[in-house]
Design a protein around this motif. Structure first.
Motif, PDB file in Angstrom:
ATOM      1  N   ARG A  71       0.791  -1.202   0.002  1.00  0.00           N
ATOM      2  CA  ARG A  71      -0.165  -0.137  -0.013  1.00  0.00           C
ATOM      3  C   ARG A  71       0.882   1.426  -0.052  1.00  0.00           C
ATOM      4  O   ARG A  71       0.489   2.318  -0.594  1.00  0.00           O
ATOM      5  CB  ARG A  71      -0.881   0.057   1.269  1.00  0.00           C
ATOM      6  N   SER A  72       2.075   1.054   0.458  1.00  0.00           N
ATOM      7  CA  SER A  72       3.024   2.157   0.617  1.00  0.00           C
ATOM      8  C   SER A  72       3.865   2.691  -0.609  1.00  0.00           C
ATOM      9  O   SER A  72       4.303   3.697  -0.559  1.00  0.00           O
ATOM     10  CB  SER A  72       3.979   2.148   1.904  1.00  0.00           C
ATOM     11  N   GLU A  73       3.861   1.466  -1.420  1.00  0.00           N
ATOM     12  CA  GLU A  73       4.753   1.731  -2.563  1.00  0.00           C
ATOM     13  C   GLU A  73       4.348   2.916  -3.470  1.00  0.00           C
ATOM     14  O   GLU A  73       3.187   3.107  -3.665  1.00  0.00           O
ATOM     15  CB  GLU A  73       4.686   0.464  -3.553  1.00  0.00           C
ATOM     16  N   GLY A  74       5.268   3.621  -4.048  1.00  0.00           N
ATOM     17  CA  GLY A  74       4.898   4.663  -4.941  1.00  0.00           C
ATOM     18  C   GLY A  74       5.750   5.950  -4.517  1.00  0.00           C
ATOM     19  O   GLY A  74       6.469   5.958  -3.651  1.00  0.00           O
ATOM     20  N   GLN A  75       5.212   7.019  -5.185  1.00  0.00           N
ATOM     21  CA  GLN A  75       5.711   8.437  -4.875  1.00  0.00           C
ATOM     22  C   GLN A  75       4.779   9.357  -4.278  1.00  0.00           C
ATOM     23  O   GLN A  75       3.585   9.314  -4.613  1.00  0.00           O
ATOM     24  CB  GLN A  75       6.218   9.049  -6.236  1.00  0.00           C
ATOM     25  N   TRP A  76       5.128   9.761  -3.215  1.00  0.00           N
ATOM     26  CA  TRP A  76       4.003  10.573  -2.276  1.00  0.00           C
ATOM     27  C   TRP A  76       4.965  11.923  -2.239  1.00  0.00           C
ATOM     28  O   TRP A  76       5.905  12.360  -2.189  1.00  0.00           O
ATOM     29  CB  TRP A  76       4.215   9.904  -0.817  1.00  0.00           C
ATOM     30  N   ARG A  77       3.728  12.859  -1.874  1.00  0.00           N
ATOM     31  CA  ARG A  77       4.000  14.394  -1.782  1.00  0.00           C
ATOM     32  C   ARG A  77       3.675  14.597  -0.312  1.00  0.00           C
ATOM     33  O   ARG A  77       2.433  14.167  -0.028  1.00  0.00           O
ATOM     34  CB  ARG A  77       3.184  15.216  -2.653  1.00  0.00           C
ATOM     35  N   SER A  78       4.449  14.915   0.637  1.00  0.00           N
ATOM     36  CA  SER A  78       4.113  14.839   2.079  1.00  0.00           C
ATOM     37  C   SER A  78       4.201  16.523   2.564  1.00  0.00           C
ATOM     38  O   SER A  78       5.198  17.106   1.915  1.00  0.00           O
ATOM     39  CB  SER A  78       5.227  14.212   2.809  1.00  0.00           C
ATOM     40  N   MET A  79       3.531  16.798   3.324  1.00  0.00           N
ATOM     41  CA  MET A  79       3.388  18.007   3.900  1.00  0.00           C
ATOM     42  C   MET A  79       3.412  17.904   5.350  1.00  0.00           C
ATOM     43  O   MET A  79       2.483  17.224   6.044  1.00  0.00           O
ATOM     44  CB  MET A  79       2.168  18.954   3.651  1.00  0.00           C
ATOM     45  N   ILE A 133       7.990  20.226   3.395  1.00  0.00           N
ATOM     46  CA  ILE A 133       7.260  19.679   1.977  1.00  0.00           C
ATOM     47  C   ILE A 133       8.408  18.841   1.186  1.00  0.00           C
ATOM     48  O   ILE A 133       9.559  18.953   1.005  1.00  0.00           O
ATOM     49  CB  ILE A 133       7.137  20.945   0.945  1.00  0.00           C
ATOM     50  N   SER A 134       7.922  17.522   1.213  1.00  0.00           N
ATOM     51  CA  SER A 134       8.992  16.306   1.000  1.00  0.00           C
ATOM     52  C   SER A 134       8.471  15.586  -0.317  1.00  0.00           C
ATOM     53  O   SER A 134       7.030  15.357  -0.444  1.00  0.00           O
ATOM     54  CB  SER A 134       8.977  15.607   2.120  1.00  0.00           C
ATOM     55  N   THR A 135       9.131  14.917  -1.077  1.00  0.00           N
ATOM     56  CA  THR A 135       8.730  13.917  -1.984  1.00  0.00           C
ATOM     57  C   THR A 135       9.515  12.774  -1.539  1.00  0.00           C
ATOM     58  O   THR A 135      10.718  12.823  -1.202  1.00  0.00           O
ATOM     59  CB  THR A 135       9.314  14.108  -3.375  1.00  0.00           C
ATOM     60  N   ILE A 136       8.615  11.647  -1.508  1.00  0.00           N
ATOM     61  CA  ILE A 136       9.243  10.588  -0.720  1.00  0.00           C
ATOM     62  C   ILE A 136       8.848   9.384  -1.754  1.00  0.00           C
ATOM     63  O   ILE A 136       7.742   9.145  -2.341  1.00  0.00           O
ATOM     64  CB  ILE A 136       8.300  10.166   0.589  1.00  0.00           C
ATOM     65  N   SER A 175      -7.187   6.736   2.644  1.00  0.00           N
ATOM     66  CA  SER A 175      -7.875   6.079   1.282  1.00  0.00           C
ATOM     67  C   SER A 175      -6.832   5.396   0.839  1.00  0.00           C
ATOM     68  O   SER A 175      -5.390   5.256   1.288  1.00  0.00           O
ATOM     69  CB  SER A 175      -8.631   7.214   0.676  1.00  0.00           C
ATOM     70  N   GLU A 176      -6.762   4.942  -0.716  1.00  0.00           N
ATOM     71  CA  GLU A 176      -5.940   4.251  -1.306  1.00  0.00           C
ATOM     72  C   GLU A 176      -4.693   5.324  -1.464  1.00  0.00           C
ATOM     73  O   GLU A 176      -3.366   4.776  -1.489  1.00  0.00           O
ATOM     74  CB  GLU A 176      -6.423   3.658  -2.610  1.00  0.00           C
ATOM     75  N   HIS A 177      -4.958   6.403  -1.830  1.00  0.00           N
ATOM     76  CA  HIS A 177      -3.904   7.347  -2.152  1.00  0.00           C
ATOM     77  C   HIS A 177      -3.604   8.452  -1.111  1.00  0.00           C
ATOM     78  O   HIS A 177      -2.813   9.320  -1.396  1.00  0.00           O
ATOM     79  CB  HIS A 177      -4.324   8.122  -3.518  1.00  0.00           C
ATOM     80  N   VAL A 178      -4.177   8.295   0.334  1.00  0.00           N
ATOM     81  CA  VAL A 178      -3.814   9.427   1.126  1.00  0.00           C
ATOM     82  C   VAL A 178      -3.552   8.572   2.308  1.00  0.00           C
ATOM     83  O   VAL A 178      -4.218   7.800   2.833  1.00  0.00           O
ATOM     84  CB  VAL A 178      -4.943  10.188   1.305  1.00  0.00           C
ATOM     85  N   ARG A 179      -2.349   9.227   3.101  1.00  0.00           N
ATOM     86  CA  ARG A 179      -1.867   8.402   4.325  1.00  0.00           C
ATOM     87  C   ARG A 179      -1.495   9.786   5.130  1.00  0.00           C
ATOM     88  O   ARG A 179      -1.096  10.539   4.756  1.00  0.00           O
ATOM     89  CB  ARG A 179      -1.164   7.321   3.988  1.00  0.00           C
ATOM     90  N   CYS A 180      -1.649   9.317   6.431  1.00  0.00           N
ATOM     91  CA  CYS A 180      -1.185  10.356   7.451  1.00  0.00           C
ATOM     92  C   CYS A 180      -0.076   9.559   8.557  1.00  0.00           C
ATOM     93  O   CYS A 180       0.160   8.362   8.535  1.00  0.00           O
ATOM     94  CB  CYS A 180      -2.271  10.535   8.607  1.00  0.00           C
ATOM     95  N   SER A 200       0.633  14.760   6.361  1.00  0.00           N
ATOM     96  CA  SER A 200      -0.114  14.284   5.434  1.00  0.00           C
ATOM     97  C   SER A 200       0.331  14.039   4.119  1.00  0.00           C
ATOM     98  O   SER A 200       1.214  14.898   3.689  1.00  0.00           O
ATOM     99  CB  SER A 200      -1.426  15.395   5.245  1.00  0.00           C
ATOM    100  N   GLU A 201       0.099  12.881   3.524  1.00  0.00           N
ATOM    101  CA  GLU A 201       0.883  12.412   2.320  1.00  0.00           C
ATOM    102  C   GLU A 201      -0.175  11.968   1.236  1.00  0.00           C
ATOM    103  O   GLU A 201      -1.045  11.170   1.541  1.00  0.00           O
ATOM    104  CB  GLU A 201       1.785  11.449   2.836  1.00  0.00           C
ATOM    105  N   VAL A 202       0.083  12.391  -0.090  1.00  0.00           N
ATOM    106  CA  VAL A 202      -0.808  12.041  -1.023  1.00  0.00           C
ATOM    107  C   VAL A 202       0.210  11.492  -1.945  1.00  0.00           C
ATOM    108  O   VAL A 202       1.183  11.903  -2.578  1.00  0.00           O
ATOM    109  CB  VAL A 202      -1.463  13.440  -1.718  1.00  0.00           C
TER     110      VAL A 202
END
Length: 177
Positions: free
Chosen positions: A9-17, A32-35, A145-150, A170-172
């Protein structure tokens, strides 16, 4: 949730605030991060080398992954335009379906390798606890949700009596068109 499901579920590229409160310095920080999180094969050379250095057998691990990040902070003491970046390998060693250890080639709170304990709550929240040489970190990650995590974290003194820093992210997930 199992560690395999969590990594998938965590795999992928996330934009984090992330907003952090450094109590010791009486400062608030916005980051502000890119993970990027990507699964690694058990026979990946970096995984094999790390396990050999820790004297751990590959058949005890599950779902190794790599995390790469690039962050911009509004609070950099020396250079306000400085960018923090890094990468680390994370190797789960399950003990039960919902608990285990997580080997980290580079820690979150201190730049040293670390062994963390993890567990999952009934609602799927991932809890990670790490004792470093000078601090103790507890991190929680949950999916809205599938594309939002905290993600939230608390950094305590090594004795556990004082709180040094708290943060909330919060990460999208970035969706490729």
């Amino acid at each position: 949730m199992s560690i395999e499901q969590f990594v998938a579920r965590s795999e992928g590229q996330w934009r984090s605030m992330r907003s952090a409160h450094a109590l010791a310095f009486r400062q608030f920080e916005d980051v502000i991060s890119t993970i990027k999180i990507e699964r690694l094969a058990i026979n990946n050379q970096d995984v094999v080398d790390y396990l050999a250095g820790q004297s751990i057998l590959p058949d005890t691990i599950s779902s190794p992954f790599q995390m790469t990040w690039q962050a911009e902070s509004d609070w950099e003491p020396d250079d306000a335009t400085a960018v923090s970046q890094g990468t680390c390998i994370l190797i789960p060693i399950p003990e039960t379906e919902r608990t285990g250890q997580l080997l980290r080639s580079k820690g979150y709170a201190e730049s040293e390798s670390a062994v963390s304990s993890y567990s999952f709550l009934d609602d799927g929240t991932f809890i990670l606890k790490t004792a470093y040489s000078q601090s103790i970190a507890e991190e929680r990650i949950w999916f809205l949700s599938e594309h939002v995590r905290c993600r939230s974290s608390v950094l305590r003194t090594s004795e556990g009596s004082g709180i040094l820093q708290t943060s909330f992210s919060s990460e999208v997930r970035r969706i490729e068109a």
